[in-house]
Design an enzyme around this catalytic site. Structure first.
Site, mmCIF file in Angstrom:
data_model
loop_
_atom_site.group_PDB
_atom_site.id
_atom_site.type_symbol
_atom_site.label_atom_id
_atom_site.label_comp_id
_atom_site.label_asym_id
_atom_site.label_seq_id
_atom_site.Cartn_x
_atom_site.Cartn_y
_atom_site.Cartn_z
ATOM 1 C CG ASP A 281 -2.055 1.013 1.467
ATOM 2 O OD1 ASP A 281 -2.249 0.777 0.402
ATOM 3 O OD2 ASP A 281 -1.622 2.255 2.254
ATOM 4 C CD GLU A 323 -2.255 2.239 -3.644
ATOM 5 O OE1 GLU A 323 -3.496 3.041 -3.709
ATOM 6 O OE2 GLU A 323 -1.324 2.649 -2.425
ATOM 7 C CG HIS A 392 -10.669 0.982 -1.819
ATOM 8 N ND1 HIS A 392 -9.554 -0.009 -2.767
ATOM 9 C CD2 HIS A 392 -9.717 1.327 -0.788
ATOM 10 C CE1 HIS A 392 -8.268 0.550 -1.556
ATOM 11 N NE2 HIS A 392 -8.600 1.026 -1.044
HETATM 12 C C1 GLC Z 1 -3.590 3.634 -0.583
HETATM 13 C C2 GLC Z 1 -5.120 3.297 -0.579
HETATM 14 C C3 GLC Z 1 -5.841 3.583 0.445
HETATM 15 C C4 GLC Z 1 -6.186 4.805 1.443
HETATM 16 C C5 GLC Z 1 -4.323 5.200 1.782
HETATM 17 C C6 GLC Z 1 -3.216 5.656 2.229
HETATM 18 O O1 GLC Z 1 -4.119 4.479 -1.377
HETATM 19 O O2 GLC Z 1 -5.540 2.871 -1.361
HETATM 20 O O3 GLC Z 1 -7.691 3.449 0.421
HETATM 21 O O4 GLC Z 1 -6.081 6.224 2.095
HETATM 22 O O5 GLC Z 1 -3.059 4.346 0.922
HETATM 23 O O6 GLC Z 1 -2.602 4.080 3.512
#
Ligand code: GLC
Length: 643
Positions: A281, A323, A392
């Site tokens: 993430d 991500e 999401h």
């Molecule tokens: C990533 C997640 C998101 C979250 C962010 C901070 O981008 O997909 O939902 O707010 O990380 O952890």
């Protein structure tokens, strides 16, 4: 040859892995194979003269962590290695879901595995299920632990039972590793608050505003409306803590090698639960440097590669997903570049394609899609994408202004048009989305909403307009048909397979109402699902169309990702055409029309496919004949033509 291929060769040469001693031998070979690279990376990040002790500590961890890995997973690792890059297979079809919104908890989820099988899904991304603060917690992305199960979802045993059952069914599991930050309730944060200097050194914290102010000169704001700035004052410690995301998410300080080593331990505890793909993430943010935006820094890449190469020694069957929702030419770097090519993340979100598809829907034109895709650097062959239309999070319009300008549109006006089109700024637009993090200072904003609502279904249903409902359904199916046929793992967002509309209930929850991403985090509608087989509803039309597409995907090797995607240039501004080639023989030509008028394509546009007497559409099984040398593509129609 990347390190994974090297380990594959070694593992394949070693035939007898049933004996634990053989598994151990392979572990030592992997350690030897990766060690030089690991040492170089480690000392790039942590200067050798001050950090040899930490390096020795890391070295002593490997065997301990390997021995902690359950033997069945060790065996699976070696099988996976020998089997090649399983994550590029055409057999994979994924779904992303919130466990509690899907069917209450982990036990409830296990009871619904049959639903996935019915649709053809064999890869699940579970949103965070780890313990989190009670109030605001960013949908679980503020973590109180990296490997425990929040009681709301069940127990650790429930998770182990689920992963075991999934393994038996040949299903894959992806889970998050929120590597950039912990919550302010995480054990390290609590110790830091109580004054423990060791743990204060796990985060970025400062006694006064001088460093925070210096950082703020160049750090952008991620959540400008709900969490402006990048630092939060912690009165108990009398210190400013770096909090790039929300003020309760504390950024980990990876310039401290202890943090890396502890996080590697946490990562191993997570994957030992039976996780196949780790979603790293917010990994673009993992290294901070004064005077920079602290995103996509070379040190962040070195750090991620370091995680990769260490994990590969201990659990070589587990792969990493980046991500990184960043600029297209930055995303590609998460596959590793230079001597680390193929040694960073195996998978990345194809956020570029996702945003471009939404652009094509709004403009009814594919010029920007082509422009961007032609200019994307080629990814390494061992790497693949997660292809998706919704998740999401919000939809960021992360394509380059330069390309918008180059096709003759004004970038600023174009972005404003897209926001208006999707976020109810234009009466005529069929879309019903919401704006996320609108920044009046800059006019920037992002888009949120469910796929179905953004594609016009919600408004069409309100208007009870049959023709518009049909168009929206066609769009939903076409968009999914693209992600199912583009190279990579298709990831359907739970609910989209039945055309779920926006969920406005978040507006009644004080912890959620400021975050419009919740409009697209609905509860799974099991009453609708139970009636799907009646085949009378729009939900049923969408579900069975996707089921059919997934089934066909799995029957055609051309859909495996071997970097075998060829874009077809074409003079029609509304159409997107690409071929998935296979040994220059059994390819599939994907054709889709982004306009609400039918389009006629001539034979030349279809390349070799145009030289055939007729065309076989894999989706309907129909033979399509040329009329006056042309093929007609209905509004939002999708063809998968067999070569
Ligand atoms: C990533 C997640 C998101 C979250 C962010 C901070 O981008 O997909 O939902 O707010 O990380 O952890």
């Amino acid at each position: 040859m990347n390190q994974a291929s090297l380990h594959r060769l070694i593992a394949s040469a070693q035939t007898d892995t049933d004996m634990p001693s053989e598994l151990g031998k392979l572990f030592h070979l992997r350690l030897a194979g990766n060690l030089t690279l690991i040492k170089d990376l480690f000392f790039t990040l942590y200067p050798e003269n001050e950090n040899t002790e930490s390096f020795e500590k890391l070295l002593s961890e490997f065997l301990v962590l390997f021995e902690e890995r359950p033997e069945n997973l060790q065996l699976q690792d070696v099988d996976r290695l020998r089997g090649g890059d399983w994550y590029r297979s055409e057999q994979l079809a994924g779904m992303q879901l919130y466990v509690d919104h899907f069917n209450k908890d982990l036990k409830g989820l296990k009871n619904k595995l049959g639903y996935f099988e019915k649709l053809g899904i064999n890869f699940l991304h579970l949103m965070p299920i780890t313990p989190r603060p009670k109030g605001e917690n960013d949908g679980g992305y503020a973590v109180n632990s990296y490997h425990e199960v929040d009681e709301k979802y069940g127990t650790r045993q429930d998770l182990l039972t689920l992963t075991e059952t999934m393994r038996k069914k040949n299903m894959f599991l992806m889970m998050d590793f929120v590597a950039n930050h912990t919550s302010n309730e995480f054990s390290w944060a609590k110790k830091a608050i109580s004054g423990d200097e060791k743990y204060q050194g796990y985060y970025y914290m400062y006694p006064n505003r001088s460093m925070p102010d210096a950082f703020e000169q160049t750090l952008p704001e991620i959540f400008p409306m709900t969490s402006p700035g990048n630092f939060t004052y912690e009165p108990e410690m009398k210190k400013w803590v770096m909090t790039v995301f929300n003020n309760y998410q504390w950024d980990l300080n990876y310039t401290n090698p202890e943090v890396f080593i502890e996080m590697l331990r946490n990562l191993m505890k997570l994957v030992n639960l039976g996780v196949d793909v780790v979603r790293l993430d917010a990994l673009a943010f993992m290294w901070k440097k004064l005077g920079t935006q602290s995103q996509n820094l070379p040190e962040a890449h070195a750090l991620i590669s370091l995680f990769r190469l260490c994990l590969q020694i201990i659990a070589p069957g587990v792969v990493l997903l980046a991500e990184a929702i960043v600029a297209p030419n930055e995303i590609i770097k998460y596959f590793g570049s230079g001597r680390l090519k193929g040694n960073e993340c195996e998978i990345a979100y194809n956020a570029t394609l996702m945003a471009l598809l939404w652009d094509a829907i709004a403009t009814k034109k594919t010029a920007l899609v082509y422009k961007n895709l032609y200019n994307l650097p080629k990814k390494p062959e061992a790497a693949t994408w997660i292809n998706y239309i919704r998740c999401h999070d919000d939809i960021g319009l992360g394509f380059e202004d330069q390309f918008i300008d180059e096709i003759g549109w004004n970038a600023q006006n174009h972005r404003r048009f897209l926001l208006n089109y999707y976020c109810q700024g234009l009466d005529w637009s069929p879309a019903k989305g919401e704006i996320f993090m609108y920044n009046p200072k800059t006019g920037d904003g992002r888009i949120t909403g469910s796929a179905a609502s953004l594609l016009g279904l919600e408004k069409a249903l309100e208007q009870k307009n049959k023709a518009k409902i049909d168009l929206a359904i066609a769009k939903i199916i076409m968009m999914h048909g693209i992600v199912l046929s583009y190279g990579g793992i298709p990831l359907i967002y739970a609910g989209d397979e039945i055309g779920t509309l926006n969920d406005y209930s978040y507006l009644e929850d004080t912890h959620k109402k400021e975050d419009s991403r919740w409009v697209n985090r609905p509860q799974q509608d099991w009453t609708t699902v139970e009636n799907l087989d009646d085949k009378t509803s729009y939900q049923s039309t969408i579900f069975f169309a996707l089921q059919n597409l997934i089934r066909i995907r799995k029957q055609h090797l051309a859909f495996a990702d071997t970097n075998n995607l060829a874009l077809y240039d074409n003079p029609n501004p509304h159409v997107l055409l690409y071929e998935r080639t296979l040994n220059n023989e059994e390819g599939v030509l994907v054709v889709c029309n982004f306009n609400d008028e039918p389009q006629l394509l001539d034979k030349i546009t279809l390349g070799a496919y145009g030289t055939k007497a007729g065309l076989e559409d894999l989706i309907t099984g129909n033979s399509i004949t040329f009329e006056y040398g042309k093929v007609k593509v209905e509004p939002y129609q999708l063809f998968w033509f067999q070569s």
